[in-house]
Scaffold this motif. Structure first.
Motif: not given
Length: 160
Positions: A62-64, A97-100, A106-112, A126-129
């Motif tokens: 979770e990102v605030d 970067q995540l935004s309003c 939820p934004a999917e972020v992939t680690l490679t 999945m990142v919850n903003v």
């Protein structure tokens, strides 16, 4: 001369990931009689093709935004003890970067992870903003509403 013990030395005997590719090694053979002969050889160093990275992501994040329009995340926020190959080359995320616009979606972020031999592994989270910040508004202290000819007026909240 035929029974002379032979001492063979190499200019380099230990190699690591920095040496992947062709390396010139000089061999010197010296007989008991002190006579030496020198040879050159090319040693090609390759990483172990079975030594692949293993990507492990956190289960959730979770990102605030905390009242800001964007927030940054890094590899360290996503990585959960991934196993790097011995000849590790890179570890990256596809989005930092995540935004309003991401609030409620939820934004999917992939680690490679990749190694020098081209082996890769990925994982995603999945990142919850969220935005815990207080909304801000600039309001007018006074506003005059003029009634229409029929004696009514409609206030638009944006007029304040």
């Amino acid at each position: 001369m035929c029974d002379d013990p032979l001492v063979v030395e190499a200019s380099t005997t230990v190699f690591d990931c920095d040496d992947v590719g062709d390396n010139l090694v000089i061999l010197t053979a010296t007989g008991n009689n002190g006579v030496s002969v020198t040879y050159q050889a090319t040693v090609t160093v390759e990483p172990d093709p079975n030594d692949l990275p293993i990507a492990n992501c956190v289960s959730s994040l979770e990102v605030d935004l905390a009242g800001q329009s964007t927030a940054s995340i890094s590899v360290n926020d996503i990585n959960d003890n991934s196993v790097l190959a011995s000849c590790h080359q890179s570890m990256s995320i596809d989005r930092n970067q995540l935004s309003c616009d991401d609030i409620g979606n939820p934004a999917e972020v992939t680690l490679t992870l990749s190694n020098i031999a081209g082996g890769t592994d990925q994982c995603a989270v999945m990142v919850n903003v969220l935005d815990s910040g207080q909304p801000s508004a600039v309001c007018k202290d006074n506003f005059t509403l003029i009634l229409a000819g029929n004696g009514t007026g409609i206030l638009n909240p944006l007029d304040l």
